[in-house]
Design a protein around this motif. Structure first.
Motif, PDB file in Angstrom:
ATOM      1  N   ASP A 189     -42.003  17.299 -10.956  1.00 30.00           N
ATOM      2  CA  ASP A 189     -42.412  16.020 -11.545  1.00 30.00           C
ATOM      3  C   ASP A 189     -42.453  14.936 -10.472  1.00 30.00           C
ATOM      4  O   ASP A 189     -43.497  14.306 -10.249  1.00 30.00           O
ATOM      5  CB  ASP A 189     -41.431  15.652 -12.669  1.00 30.00           C
ATOM      6  CG  ASP A 189     -41.909  14.489 -13.516  1.00 30.00           C
ATOM      7  OD1 ASP A 189     -42.253  13.436 -12.952  1.00 30.00           O
ATOM      8  OD2 ASP A 189     -41.916  14.618 -14.756  1.00 30.00           O
ATOM      9  N   SER A 192     -45.130  15.030  -7.848  1.00 29.57           N
ATOM     10  CA  SER A 192     -46.462  14.546  -8.233  1.00 29.57           C
ATOM     11  C   SER A 192     -46.526  13.032  -8.333  1.00 29.57           C
ATOM     12  O   SER A 192     -47.610  12.458  -8.348  1.00 29.57           O
ATOM     13  CB  SER A 192     -46.912  15.181  -9.557  1.00 29.57           C
ATOM     14  OG  SER A 192     -45.861  15.423 -10.433  1.00 29.57           O
TER      15      SER A 192
ATOM     16  N   GLN B  26     -55.385  13.595 -12.074  1.00 35.44           N
ATOM     17  CA  GLN B  26     -54.235  13.384 -12.957  1.00 35.44           C
ATOM     18  C   GLN B  26     -53.698  11.977 -12.707  1.00 35.44           C
ATOM     19  O   GLN B  26     -53.663  11.522 -11.574  1.00 35.44           O
ATOM     20  CB  GLN B  26     -53.170  14.437 -12.666  1.00 35.44           C
ATOM     21  CG  GLN B  26     -53.719  15.859 -12.868  1.00 35.44           C
ATOM     22  CD  GLN B  26     -52.715  16.957 -12.555  1.00 35.44           C
ATOM     23  OE1 GLN B  26     -51.942  16.845 -11.611  1.00 35.44           O
ATOM     24  NE2 GLN B  26     -52.761  18.037 -13.325  1.00 35.44           N
ATOM     25  N   VAL B  30     -46.344  12.244 -15.353  1.00 35.91           N
ATOM     26  CA  VAL B  30     -46.808  13.586 -15.681  1.00 35.91           C
ATOM     27  C   VAL B  30     -46.047  14.156 -16.877  1.00 35.91           C
ATOM     28  O   VAL B  30     -45.120  13.522 -17.391  1.00 35.91           O
ATOM     29  CB  VAL B  30     -46.720  14.511 -14.444  1.00 35.91           C
ATOM     30  CG1 VAL B  30     -47.723  14.062 -13.392  1.00 35.91           C
ATOM     31  CG2 VAL B  30     -45.303  14.550 -13.889  1.00 35.91           C
ATOM     32  N   ASN B  35     -50.705  20.201 -16.416  1.00 36.06           N
ATOM     33  CA  ASN B  35     -51.345  21.275 -15.649  1.00 36.06           C
ATOM     34  C   ASN B  35     -51.974  22.327 -16.559  1.00 36.06           C
ATOM     35  O   ASN B  35     -52.899  23.032 -16.140  1.00 36.06           O
ATOM     36  CB  ASN B  35     -50.332  21.953 -14.726  1.00 36.06           C
ATOM     37  CG  ASN B  35     -49.909  21.049 -13.583  1.00 36.06           C
ATOM     38  OD1 ASN B  35     -50.673  20.190 -13.149  1.00 36.06           O
ATOM     39  ND2 ASN B  35     -48.683  21.234 -13.103  1.00 36.06           N
ATOM     40  N   ASN B  59     -56.451  14.393  -4.724  1.00 34.84           N
ATOM     41  CA  ASN B  59     -55.121  14.470  -4.130  1.00 34.84           C
ATOM     42  C   ASN B  59     -54.397  13.181  -4.486  1.00 34.84           C
ATOM     43  O   ASN B  59     -54.777  12.098  -4.050  1.00 34.84           O
ATOM     44  CB  ASN B  59     -55.239  14.629  -2.605  1.00 34.84           C
ATOM     45  CG  ASN B  59     -53.912  14.962  -1.960  1.00 34.84           C
ATOM     46  OD1 ASN B  59     -53.044  15.552  -2.596  1.00 34.84           O
ATOM     47  ND2 ASN B  59     -53.745  14.573  -0.710  1.00 34.84           N
ATOM     48  N   ASN B  60     -53.378  13.297  -5.326  1.00 34.11           N
ATOM     49  CA  ASN B  60     -52.683  12.140  -5.877  1.00 34.11           C
ATOM     50  C   ASN B  60     -53.592  11.291  -6.751  1.00 34.11           C
ATOM     51  O   ASN B  60     -53.699  10.084  -6.585  1.00 34.11           O
ATOM     52  CB  ASN B  60     -52.044  11.280  -4.777  1.00 34.11           C
ATOM     53  CG  ASN B  60     -51.029  12.067  -3.974  1.00 34.11           C
ATOM     54  OD1 ASN B  60     -50.126  12.661  -4.541  1.00 34.11           O
ATOM     55  ND2 ASN B  60     -51.202  12.109  -2.663  1.00 34.11           N
ATOM     56  N   GLY B  89     -45.108  19.148 -14.187  1.00 36.96           N
ATOM     57  CA  GLY B  89     -45.489  18.193 -13.138  1.00 36.96           C
ATOM     58  C   GLY B  89     -46.998  18.116 -13.015  1.00 36.96           C
ATOM     59  O   GLY B  89     -47.728  18.711 -13.816  1.00 36.96           O
ATOM     60  N   GLY B  90     -47.443  17.362 -12.044  1.00 36.02           N
ATOM     61  CA  GLY B  90     -48.878  17.231 -11.783  1.00 36.02           C
ATOM     62  C   GLY B  90     -49.196  17.949 -10.481  1.00 36.02           C
ATOM     63  O   GLY B  90     -48.866  17.459  -9.408  1.00 36.02           O
ATOM     64  N   GLY B  93     -50.891  16.148  -7.654  1.00 35.14           N
ATOM     65  CA  GLY B  93     -50.383  14.812  -7.396  1.00 35.14           C
ATOM     66  C   GLY B  93     -51.006  13.835  -8.376  1.00 35.14           C
ATOM     67  O   GLY B  93     -52.208  13.892  -8.643  1.00 35.14           O
ATOM     68  N   SER B  94     -50.154  13.003  -8.940  1.00 36.30           N
ATOM     69  CA  SER B  94     -50.632  11.959  -9.834  1.00 36.30           C
ATOM     70  C   SER B  94     -50.457  10.630  -9.106  1.00 36.30           C
ATOM     71  O   SER B  94     -50.060  10.609  -7.934  1.00 36.30           O
ATOM     72  CB  SER B  94     -49.816  11.977 -11.124  1.00 36.30           C
ATOM     73  OG  SER B  94     -50.308  11.031 -12.033  1.00 36.30           O
ATOM     74  N   LYS B 423     -53.820  23.358  -1.645  1.00 32.00           N
ATOM     75  CA  LYS B 423     -54.346  21.982  -1.643  1.00 32.00           C
ATOM     76  C   LYS B 423     -55.149  21.663  -0.377  1.00 32.00           C
ATOM     77  O   LYS B 423     -54.813  20.735   0.374  1.00 32.00           O
ATOM     78  CB  LYS B 423     -53.211  20.971  -1.839  1.00 32.00           C
ATOM     79  CG  LYS B 423     -52.506  21.149  -3.182  1.00 32.00           C
ATOM     80  CD  LYS B 423     -51.882  19.867  -3.673  1.00 32.00           C
ATOM     81  CE  LYS B 423     -50.388  19.918  -3.637  1.00 32.00           C
ATOM     82  NZ  LYS B 423     -49.761  18.706  -4.180  1.00 32.00           N
TER      83      LYS B 423
END
Lengths: 436, 436
Positions: A189, A192, B26, B30, B35, B59-60, B89-90, B93-94, B423
């Motif tokens: 978590d 991210s 994302q 999260v 996902n 990415n993020n 999670g993301g 990346g969130s 990634k």
């Protein structure tokens, strides 16, 4: 007439073997699997009717004996007793109540024996941690002294994993699994979120004097960059400067930092990093809140945005993700307690003996209560990495088998099914106990 | 030659339909199943090669578009992409990054369109909460204005369950299940300890403005005496005196009291009971610590021993006990997002429509982003009981279906298996973005 003969034989058996009642009590902080142990004991006792008649469970632990509140398990629905296997908490009530030493408070011990005698109790099973093993030992001493025939068996249980002799304590494997899983999940978590938001996540776990539970979080780390990045053990004097440097280094190299801290973390002077206002009945300080303390420390120094969690009871009640290994062993110590009693052992505690790490093999043995009482096992120094912030391969070898397998409870309407007991007590036969 | 014909036909199809790339991002906090939504989108897009060429993940989050950091999913191991279904999670990346309004910060929107154009992106899928739906809507507006052909689809995700139109948000069901289970489990723990020790247990859960998550804890209560005994909602002005009376009454009648409190609990003046020092990038106050605040309040008034837990990220990352219903719907909105795009929809968000409570039936529909943007759904008044401390039957009917079923992840060595992504970003084609 065969039927009559059978009846006669059965009566004779009972008479010769003099079947007695069992008193079983749960003590101290409960676990996700202490009821599994109760289930193992109950189901195994049923296989030896020539030894055991009724099973009484102490209503709120040993207090149930002192106050003659004996829950009669023959009144319970067998299906509900079977459900104990997957019910967290202490189904009969536990207590934090330590009997005083024999010389200063003989009356309490005498009372226990009086209640046992009044209800034909010949077997005392005490399911708890170090203090409870001490009590079981003293009860065995005084019953011998008074000439009251009583088999006393201690049964190990602690999430703290601090009992000696046994490879580990039933209850520990499940909290270890919960903490390792939670660390991995929360780590994903924050990974991210860290680019623009939270950079620090701190999980506070139990462990007053030993870092066993915090160490288990280390299992979540597969690769060196994985969380947890830092573990704070009670065994390592906390140095704020070194800690803050480690945090900064981790954030600069990984983008974020996941910290798992034991509630018992303390500085070089021995002072807990965060102390609550309460003390429990054993005189232990009630802890909680070291996670927010560390969060503030980091924020003040580095300004990183943080999140923190305090798992508290959630970790030790998390039967929904219990370790299958732990469940199996918790059942096994309950079963073994009965079998040791049948075999004529007295004043012993079943223990788990590890035969090998990989493949993981174990069996149950026993140790005299006299040797167990009031000893506390600490985590070996070689389980903590050189920098003091992680676990070693030796720790991994020890811990990994304990979290293997998932023993899922049954579900109804999306929620785990738990035992619903009637807890009917037998009629009292003695006057009320007046504590002096 | 049939083979040549097939190839020709395929090329013709691609040309006629002009397959474009996808940009998926994302956003915001999260969940255990965001996902899963990504997985649904990826696997469904693969079924329409005539529409979709490559899938790029930001990415993020949206920052990935602004900085031209586009993760090329064709470089990933398909097995790892499939593992997204059970990875919390993301994974890409969130971010917490809100694009400004169009008039004040046109450059950012222009940049998004420039990056999309440079990488032949014809589809923008934005997986987030209310702020993200607003952004998706604005991007659709500016792309239309600039004459850049772009299909914008918002995909709902929040643990807070605060998006309008959809029956509920993917992500909410799993946190609801975790909180209800944890409340039941911890409730059994304290019930066993209360005779001599802890009488109060407080669980703090997420929910900044709405009590949806706290309400879900109410599902743990089967019988009126079961925990949770008191739920503190942001929707009900907190009155310390009434609260303390309720606590005392509960302890006196039940022996203990389990309280679930929303992080957004506030007093009559609107002040949060406990405010952290931080604000996030959206300007929201960062909360945490209302559980210890209430514990102190109770201790000062009644002297009861307490324990408290703050679940924080653990609750929204708890993929290990995700709701099977939530997992299914999270996948479904990802799948539907692709299907709506294929069907020619633009500037819409898939929503879950409830057909019936019992048996629970639902389907996916869509709603225009213009109607979603910046609306926040609050919990209906009729979901809170008359005394303000529990949920009603109406709330139960709404909540119960959302936690049904257990979707367990695969395990390896006692720990849940999670996706491991490489990634790898595509080569940049544009100069770096200078934010003004």
């Amino acid at each position: 007439m065969p039927q009559q003969f059978t009846l006669f034989h059965s009566l004779l058996d009972r008479d010769v073997m003099s079947a007695k009642n069992i008193f079983y009590a749960q003590s101290g902080g409960v676990t996700a699997v202490i009821n599994t142990t109760a289930c193992g004991l109950i189901e195994t006792a049923a296989q030896y009717p020539q030894y055991f008649d009724k099973i009484y469970a102490g209503n709120n632990g040993i207090l149930g004996a002192l106050h003659e509140e004996l829950i009669d398990l023959s009144q319970e629905d067998p299906q509900q007793l079977a459900a104990l296997k997957h019910t967290p908490g202490g189904a009969f009530g536990s207590c934090r109540y330590k009997l005083k030493c024999l010389t200063n408070n003989r009356a309490e011990y005498q009372r226990l024996v009086d209640v046992f005698a009044a209800h034909n109790i010949g077997y005392f099973f005490y399911n708890g941690g170090g203090d409870s093993q001490d009590t079981a030992h003293k009860v065995s001493q005084i019953s011998a002294e008074l000439g009251y025939p009583l088999t006393c068996i201690g049964i190990p249980k602690t999430v703290d994993n601090d009992l000696p002799f046994t490879d580990h304590c039933p209850g520990f494997g499940s909290v270890a699994k919960y903490v390792a899983i939670s660390t991995r999940e929360a780590g994903l978590d924050i990974a991210s979120m860290c680019k623009t938001s939270t950079k620090i996540f701190i999980l506070e776990v139990m462990g007053r004097h030993a870092g066993w539970i915090a160490a288990a979080a280390g299992l979540a780390q597969e690769n060196p960059s994985d969380p947890p990045h830092l573990i704070i053990f009670p065994e390592v004097d906390f140095d704020a400067n070194i800690f803050l440097q480690q945090v900064q280094h981790t954030v600069e190299t990984q983008g974020y930092c996941v910290i798992v801290v034991s509630e018992g973390a303390r500085d070089a002077s021995g002072k807990f990093l965060s102390e609550g206002a309460n003390r429990d009945a054993f005189g232990h300080v009630q802890l909680g809140g070291v996670a927010p303390y560390l969060a503030q420390l980091i924020q003040q120094k580095h300004g990183y945005k943080y999140h923190w969690a305090v798992a508290d009871y959630l970790q030790r009640a998390a039967r929904h993700i219990a370790s299958a290994t732990d469940v199996e062993q918790a059942y096994a110590v309950g079963k073994a307690a009965i079998e040791f009693a049948v075999a004529g052992y007295n004043a012993v505690m079943p223990i788990v003996i590890r035969e090998s790490d990989h493949p993981y093999r174990w069996h149950i043995d026993q140790v005299p209560l006299a040797e167990v009482a009031n000893q506390e096992r600490v985590m070996p120094k070689e389980f903590i990495s050189a920098n003091g912030f992680h676990i070693t391969d030796a720790a991994r070898r020890y811990l990994a088998p304990l979290i293997q397998g998932e023993d899922y409870p049954p579900y109804h309407q999306g929620l785990p099914v738990v035992a619903r007991l009637k807890k009917i007590c037998v009629a009292k036969k003695l006057p009320a106990f007046e504590k002096k």
